[in-house]
Design a protein around this motif. Structure first.
Motif, PDB file in Angstrom:
ATOM      1  N   VAL A 298       0.887  -1.264  -0.118  1.00 59.67           N
ATOM      2  CA  VAL A 298      -0.098  -0.052  -0.030  1.00 59.67           C
ATOM      3  C   VAL A 298       0.935   1.452   0.152  1.00 59.67           C
ATOM      4  CG1 VAL A 298      -1.600   1.327   1.339  1.00 59.67           C
ATOM      5  CG2 VAL A 298      -1.772  -1.121   1.341  1.00 59.67           C
ATOM      6  N   GLY A 299       0.724   2.228  -0.697  1.00 60.98           N
ATOM      7  CA  GLY A 299       1.503   3.384  -0.599  1.00 60.98           C
ATOM      8  C   GLY A 299       2.390   3.290  -1.887  1.00 60.98           C
TER       9      GLY A 299
ATOM     10  N   ASN B 148       6.033   1.334  -0.538  1.00 60.77           N
ATOM     11  CA  ASN B 148       6.024   0.173  -0.061  1.00 60.77           C
ATOM     12  C   ASN B 148       5.801  -1.069  -0.658  1.00 60.77           C
ATOM     13  OD1 ASN B 148       5.569   1.125   3.289  1.00 60.77           O
ATOM     14  ND2 ASN B 148       4.282   2.489   1.623  1.00 60.77           N
ATOM     15  N   TYR B 149       6.453  -2.176  -0.407  1.00 57.74           N
ATOM     16  CA  TYR B 149       6.532  -3.397  -1.235  1.00 57.74           C
ATOM     17  C   TYR B 149       6.453  -4.576  -0.060  1.00 57.74           C
ATOM     18  CZ  TYR B 149       8.517  -0.565  -4.736  1.00 57.74           C
ATOM     19  OH  TYR B 149       8.672   0.492  -5.497  1.00 57.74           O
ATOM     20  N   ILE B 150       6.149  -5.656  -0.306  1.00 55.18           N
ATOM     21  CA  ILE B 150       5.853  -6.972   0.329  1.00 55.18           C
ATOM     22  C   ILE B 150       6.874  -7.961   0.176  1.00 55.18           C
ATOM     23  CG2 ILE B 150       4.092  -8.548   1.071  1.00 55.18           C
ATOM     24  CD1 ILE B 150       3.469  -5.452   1.809  1.00 55.18           C
ATOM     25  N   GLY B 151       7.308  -8.470   1.096  1.00 53.86           N
ATOM     26  CA  GLY B 151       8.341  -9.624   1.149  1.00 53.86           C
ATOM     27  C   GLY B 151       7.747 -10.886   1.786  1.00 53.86           C
ATOM     28  N   MET B 152       8.676 -11.677   2.174  1.00 51.43           N
ATOM     29  CA  MET B 152       8.440 -12.877   2.909  1.00 51.43           C
ATOM     30  C   MET B 152       9.089 -12.893   4.468  1.00 51.43           C
ATOM     31  SD  MET B 152       8.527 -16.032   0.144  1.00 51.43           S
ATOM     32  CE  MET B 152      10.386 -15.925  -0.272  1.00 51.43           C
ATOM     33  N   PRO B 153       8.556 -12.252   5.512  1.00 49.93           N
ATOM     34  CA  PRO B 153       7.279 -11.591   5.544  1.00 49.93           C
ATOM     35  C   PRO B 153       7.313 -10.136   5.735  1.00 49.93           C
ATOM     36  CG  PRO B 153       8.274 -12.106   7.708  1.00 49.93           C
ATOM     37  CD  PRO B 153       9.314 -12.320   6.676  1.00 49.93           C
TER      38      PRO B 153
END
Length: 573
Positions: free
Chosen positions: A335-336, A339-344
Motif C-alpha cells: 500500500v502506498g 511500500n512493497y511486500i516480502g516474506m514476511p
C-alpha cells in the motif's frame, strides 16, 4: 515510450544536484567499529531519553538494539519510572523478555525457507492445501475460500486474500461494554455469541488446529488472491501447520530444534517465562496468554539480546539460506508508493533519508502489536544493519521513534560507506609503471551525490569521456548530460598470483550511465536497468576490476578488460 539501446544501462534525472536512477547498491556494505558509530549513538540516546521522559511513558518499558552481521553495535533501555505500575521486572536490560508479536513471522518464514531448501517442502508455489490436508472448502458454501488457489508463497507474502486474525480480533471480547455502546453497535444475541470461538471468550483455553480448520471451512475471502496485500496472521497459522506436518513435530518444537537451539537463543520460547524476567505491566492478562494455533504469527517471547543475535545471523546468511532466493527482495506491491511486500517483510523504500542523492534506502520491516506489547524488527542489508525495538506500555508515535533512530544511523553509515569509496577506490590509475608505452589513465572521483564515478579517462593519449557522453546521448536520445557511476557486482572474488609470490584479490565492478535531467518532467524518473551493456570483441565495455594486495588489502591496480589494460594506482582521491 522510449526504446533504449543496450548501451543505455541506467537512465536518470536530477533535482538540481541529484539523479533519480542511480544504482541502488553504490558500494559494498560498510564495516563498523565502536568508534565509527559512537557519536551518532550518543545523539540518538540523548534524543530518546528526552522523548521518553514525558510522563506519558511512566509505565513503559523499552529495549532497542542495533547490530551488524558481525557484532552488536548499540543498545538502549528504558524502564518504567513508575515502578508500582509493573508486575514484572523493574530494571530493563538485554535479558528482559518481551512478547514480540508479529516478529514471530520471521522465525516461521525462516523455517519454511529451510524446509524448501532441504527439499522437504517441494515447491513454495504448491497450494497450502497440499501441506495442510485438513484444509478444505465447505461444499455448502460456494463463496468460501478456494484453498487450492492459495500457495505457500502467497501466504508468506500476505497475498492470500484471507482473514487476518482468528480468535483474538473481535472487539466484542476486547472492548468494554460502555465503549461498544459508544460505537453504536447493536446488542449481540445468544445465537450470535455462540458462533464466537470459545477460546476467544476464555483466554485460558488455547485455540487449536481443529478449531481453526473448522472455522476456515466456511471462511469467505477478504480479497481475491494475488491482487492486493492484506496482513493475515491466519495465513501464518496455516504455515505453522504445514511445518508441523512436514517435520512430524509440533510447530513450536520444530522452531526450537531448527532455530532457537542452534543459535543459542536462551531467552526465546513460546511459553511465558517467570514474570520477574519479563516486561509486564500490572493488569496485563496477555503476558501469560497461550495463543495456541496463533503461535506461528504472534507467539514468540524473547529478549532484545536474543533478537539481536537472530537478526545478526540473518544478515550474515540471508543469501545462503536458500539456493535461489534472496530473502530480502520484494514479491508484491504494498500500500502506498514506497511500500512493497516480502516474506514476511513490509518493505519501506524511500528517497527521503539521504538529502544529497535520490538513491533509495530500503528498510525490511516487521511490526506488530498485541495488547500493550509492540515490537518492530528492521533489517537494512545495503548497510549491513539490523534494529530490534520492543515496548510494553504506552506506544507513543512509533513513526517518530523510528525516525529518531534510523535517519541519523543511516546518515552515519552512508558517510562511512562514502569515505570508504574515497579512501579505497577513488584516485588516479595510470599505465606509466606497468605499460609505459601507453599514455592511459583513469581518475575515479567520489562525491556524496554521485558516489564513485569516472572523473576523467585518457586512453592511449585520447580523452574518451566526451566520446562516451556523445555516444550515449546518440543512443539514448535524451540529451548530453550524462555521467558514469561505478557499482559493485558482488560476484565471486577473483584471485591471481603475481611475480614475487604476491597474491591479488579482484573485485568486479561495472560503470553505468546516469542522465542528469529535471526530476519533475513526466517519465524522466522511469528507470530501466541493465549492468551488461555494449561489448567490444565479446568483452563488456563497462567492466572494471579492482585488484587488492592479498596481504595489505589495499587496492593497487585497476584492470579494464575491454581495453586490454591494467593501471597502477598512483594517487588516492
Amino acid at each position: 515510450m522510449k526504446i533504449f539501446a543496450h548501451w543505455i544501462t541506467l537512465s536518470g534525472v536530477i533535482t538540481t544536484v541529484t539523479a533519480s536512477c542511480e544504482p541502488p547498491l553504490a558500494f559494498r556494505p560498510p564495516t563498523y567499529s565502536n568508534e565509527s558509530l559512537a557519536g551518532v549513538f550518543t545523539n540518538i540516546s540523548t534524543t530518546l531519553n528526552k522523548y521518553f521522559s514525558n510522563s506519558t511513558f511512566d509505565a513503559t518499558n523499552i529495549a532497542i538494539e542495533v547490530t551488524s552481521s558481525q557484532q552488536a553495535l548499540w543498545s538502549f533501555f528504558w524502564a518504567a519510572t513508575n515502578k508500582s505500575s509493573q508486575a514484572g521486572a523493574t530494571v530493563v536490560d538485554g535479558s528482559t523478555v518481551f512478547r514480540v508479536t508479529r516478529s514471530t513471522k520471521i522465525f516461521t518464514t525462516l523455517a519454511i525457507l529451510q524446509l524448501n531448501a532441504q527439499g522437504r517442502i517441494a515447491d513454495l508455489d504448491y497450494s497450502i492445501a497440499s501441506y495442510v490436508p485438513g484444509l478444505k472448502q465447505d461444499g455448502n458454501e460456494p463463496q468460501a475460500v478456494d484453498w487450492s488457489r492459495i500457495s505457500l508463497r502467497d501466504l508468506l507474502n500476505e497475498m492470500g486474500g484471507i482473514i487476518d486474525m482468528y480468535a483474538y480480533a473481535d472487539i466484542l471480547t476486547s472492548v468494554s461494554a460502555s465503549s461498544l455502546a459508544a460505537f453504536g453497535l447493536p446488542p449481540v444475541t445468544n445465537s450470535t455469541l455462540a458462533s464466537v470461538p470459545a477460546c476467544e471468550l476464555n483466554l485460558s483455553e488455547p485455540c487449536t488446529a481443529s478449531d481453526l480448520l473448522s472455522a476456515l471451512q466456511s471462511s469467505l475471502p477478504v480479497l481475491r488472491p494475488n491482487v492486493e496485500d492484506s496482513n493475515s496472521n491466519v495465513g501464518f497459522s496455516l504455515l505453522g501447520l504445514a511445518i508441523a506436518n512436514v517435520t512430524g513435530l509440533s510447530y513450536e518444537e520444530s522452531i526450537r530444534q531448527s532455530i532457537i537451539l542452534p543459535l543459542g537463543l536462551n531467552s526465546t520460547s513460546f511459553i511465558a517465562p517467570n514474570i520477574g524476567s519479563g516486561a509486564v505491566p500490572k493488569g496485563n492478562s496477555l503476558w501469560s496468554w497461550d495463543v495456541g494455533i496463533n503461535n506461528p504469527s504472534v507467539g514468540i517471547y524473547t529478549s532484545s539480546r536474543d533478537m539481536s543475535v537472530f537478526l545478526r545471523w540473518i544478515l550474515a546468511n540471508y543469501l545462503d539460506i536458500h539456493p535461489t532466493i534472496n530473502w530480502f527482495t520484494p514479491g508484491f506491491y504494498g500500500v502506498g508508493s514506497h511500500n512493497y511486500i516480502g516474506m514476511p517483510w513490509n518493505i519501506f523504500r524511500t528517497t527521503a533519508v539521504l538529502p544529497q542523492t535520490n538513491r533509495p534506502v530500503t528498510f525490511n520491516t516487521v511490526v506488530g502489536t498485541l495488547g500493550s506489547y509492540t515490537a518492530v524488527s528492521i533489517v537494512l542489508p545495503d548497510y549491513d544493519l539490523a534494529i530490534s525495538l520492543m515496548m510494553s506500555g504506552a506506544l507513543g508515535d512509533p513513526n517518530l521513534i523510528l525516525e529518531y533512530i534510523t535517519f541519523p544511523l543511516v546518515h552515519q553509515a552512508e558517510e562511512i560507506a562514502q569515505n570508504n569509496l574515497k579512501s579505497i577506490y577513488a584516485g588516479t590509475y595510470s599505465s606509466s609503471s606497468i605499460q609505459s608505452e601507453l599514455n592511459t589513465s583513469v581518475t575515479l572521483s567520489q562525491s556524496s551525490a554521485r558516489s564513485l564515478f569516472l572523473g576523467s579517462w585518457i586512453s592511449n593519449g585520447t580523452a574518451i569521456l566526451p566520446s562516451l557522453v556523445a555516444f550515449t546521448a546518440m543512443r539514448g536520445g535524451q540529451g548530453a548530460d550524462w555521467y558514469f557511476q561505478l557499482a559493485p557486482t558482488f560476484t565471486t572474488p577473483l584471485r591471481r598470483e603475481r611475480p614475487g609470490n604476491r597474491t591479488q584479490l579482484g573485485e568486479a565492478w561495472r560503470w553505468v550511465n546516469i542522465l542528469e535531467a529535471p526530476a519533475d518532467q513526466g517519465w524522466n524518473d522511469w528507470c530501466v536497468s541493465s549492468f551488461d551493456g555494449e561489448s567490444y570483441a565479446g568483452t563488456p565495455i563497462n567492466k572494471m576490476i579492482f585488484w587488492r594486495d592479498g596481504s595489505s588489502g589495499e587496492v593497487d591496480e585497476l584492470e579494464i578488460p575491454a581495453f586490454n589494460v591494467t593501471l597502477a594506482k598512483m594517487t588516492s582521491s
